[in-house]
Scaffold this active site. Structure first.
Site, PDB file in Angstrom:
ATOM      1  N   CYS A 142       0.819  -1.215   0.000  1.00  0.00           N
ATOM      2  CA  CYS A 142       0.000   0.000   0.000  1.00  0.00           C
ATOM      3  C   CYS A 142       0.852   1.265   0.000  1.00  0.00           C
ATOM      4  CB  CYS A 142      -0.998  -0.043   1.152  1.00  0.00           C
ATOM      5  SG  CYS A 142      -2.418   1.078   0.894  1.00  0.00           S
ATOM      6  N   LYS A 163     -12.416   8.142  -1.223  1.00  0.00           N
ATOM      7  CA  LYS A 163     -11.593   7.067  -0.683  1.00  0.00           C
ATOM      8  C   LYS A 163     -11.842   5.754  -1.427  1.00  0.00           C
ATOM      9  CE  LYS A 163     -10.415   4.988   3.801  1.00  0.00           C
ATOM     10  NZ  LYS A 163     -10.730   4.978   5.245  1.00  0.00           N
ATOM     11  N   SER A 192      -7.935   0.271   0.931  1.00  0.00           N
ATOM     12  CA  SER A 192      -8.312   1.371   1.814  1.00  0.00           C
ATOM     13  C   SER A 192      -7.273   2.477   1.659  1.00  0.00           C
ATOM     14  CB  SER A 192      -8.372   0.899   3.271  1.00  0.00           C
ATOM     15  OG  SER A 192      -8.652   1.981   4.128  1.00  0.00           O
ATOM     16  N   HIS A 235      -4.609  -4.668   0.564  1.00  0.00           N
ATOM     17  CA  HIS A 235      -4.346  -5.164   1.917  1.00  0.00           C
ATOM     18  C   HIS A 235      -4.856  -6.597   2.069  1.00  0.00           C
ATOM     19  CE1 HIS A 235      -2.678  -1.626   3.903  1.00  0.00           C
ATOM     20  NE2 HIS A 235      -3.564  -0.891   3.244  1.00  0.00           N
ATOM     21  N   GLU A 237      -3.583  -8.795   3.740  1.00  0.00           N
ATOM     22  CA  GLU A 237      -3.323  -9.265   5.105  1.00  0.00           C
ATOM     23  C   GLU A 237      -4.458  -8.930   6.064  1.00  0.00           C
ATOM     24  OE1 GLU A 237      -1.976  -4.977   5.257  1.00  0.00           O
ATOM     25  OE2 GLU A 237      -2.024  -6.608   3.781  1.00  0.00           O
ATOM     26  N   ARG A 249     -14.637   3.632  13.033  1.00  0.00           N
ATOM     27  CA  ARG A 249     -13.743   4.619  13.632  1.00  0.00           C
ATOM     28  C   ARG A 249     -13.835   5.959  12.900  1.00  0.00           C
ATOM     29  NH1 ARG A 249      -9.407   1.897  13.120  1.00  0.00           N
ATOM     30  NH2 ARG A 249      -8.647   2.893  11.213  1.00  0.00           N
TER      31      ARG A 249
END
Length: 302
Positions: A142, A163, A192, A235, A237, A249
């Site tokens: 990333c 985003k 992300s 991502h 992972e 969040r």
């Protein structure tokens, strides 16, 4: 085969509960083999979570892997305790005279900042240069991939209108590449980020090759001519609930973050999203360790 990590690392208990083979020092030393030495530069704010996610993927291999964690000495972490860093992490000064079989550079939630404004940018540039002479193959994730492509090739990131957030379908461009061996023709990966890297900028460099991409999320997997540099924009992972926690969040902070694309069942933010990317993530990491680390690294790492 196991991953060898410090005995008291918090990730160790989680991984053992998942039946991932974690080896303690005394047993590792009894095996008459040379482990692969992998150094992980962890730039994520909550380092314990990223440790578990990456170690889970590195543990799914027939090779013994010994891990060293790095953090930038020029940056003060706000989300990870000094005790954790001093117990389990080294600085670049501690390792710069050593060679490693592989290196992983994680992402960081700072993609809106110009690279030169990042507090540890000079230190990171030094580590990126060092990786070319002291590491057999480096896997960049990333923001780490964006930073490395900018430093090594002058390819800058580009701001997105909104985003890039969700789970996206990807397709393979280079079916015979070792990194993608065993992959299905299409697979899913979470993304992300607020920035992207233009395909045309990458293709302008003859030494870089795009291996996989998404119609909606853009370029996903890039490698240089010999696999010593691998760049991953997503991502793989992440856990099943990582995007959910990030979304909640952001909303609690008053940010106008959209619901992640193709993630929550029927866009119900109270439900647990299905995990659609774990198998291919394991395969990517095991292929990298096998074909670009284990089979390319010398036995004596001088």
């Amino acid at each position: 085969m196991p991953i060898k990590i410090p005995n008291q690392l918090p990730a160790s208990e989680i991984l053992q509960q998942e039946n991932i083979f974690v080896m303690k020092d005394e047993r590792a030393y009894a095996q008459d083999i040379r482990p692969l030495h992998i150094v992980i530069l962890n730039l994520m704010p909550v380092k314990e979570t990223t440790e578990t996610q990456l170690l889970r993927l590195l543990g799914n291999t027939p090779l013994q892997v010994e891990i060293t964690f790095l953090h930038p000495a020029s940056h003060q972490s706000k989300n990870t305790s000094t005790e954790h860093l001093s117990s389990f992490y080294k600085s670049f000064a501690d390792v710069k005279d050593y060679n490693f079989d592989g290196m992983i550079i994680t992402g960081a939630p700072i993609e809106k900042l110009p690279f030169e404004k990042v507090t540890y940018w000079d230190e990171l540039r030094e580590m990126l240069d060092w990786s070319k002479t002291h590491v057999t193959s480096t896997l960049h994730i990333c923001w780490g991939a964006q930073a490395a492509m900018y430093h090594h090739y002058g390819i800058d990131k580009q701001a997105l209108p909104t985003k890039q957030f969700g789970v996206f379908k990807h397709t393979i461009k280079e079916k015979n590449n070792p990194l993608l061996r065993g992959f299905d023709d299409s697979f899913y990966v979470p993304h992300s980020r607020y920035t992207t890297t233009d395909k045309e900028d990458i293709e302008s460099h003859a030494e870089l090759k795009i291996l996989a991409e998404s119609e909606r999320a853009g370029v996903y997997l890039i490698t240089n001519h010999n696999g010593s540099q691998v760049f991953v924009t997503g991502h793989g992972e992440y856990d099943a609930d990582t995007l959910k926690e990030e979304y909640l969040r952001d909303r609690q902070r008053g940010m106008d973050t959209q619901i992640p694309d193709d993630y929550f069942p029927e866009d119900n933010t109270q439900s647990l999203p299905p995990l659609l990317w774990r198998a291919h993530s394991h395969l990517l990491f095991s292929n990298w360790l096998n074909y670009y680390v284990y089979q390319e690294t010398p036995y004596e790492r001088r």
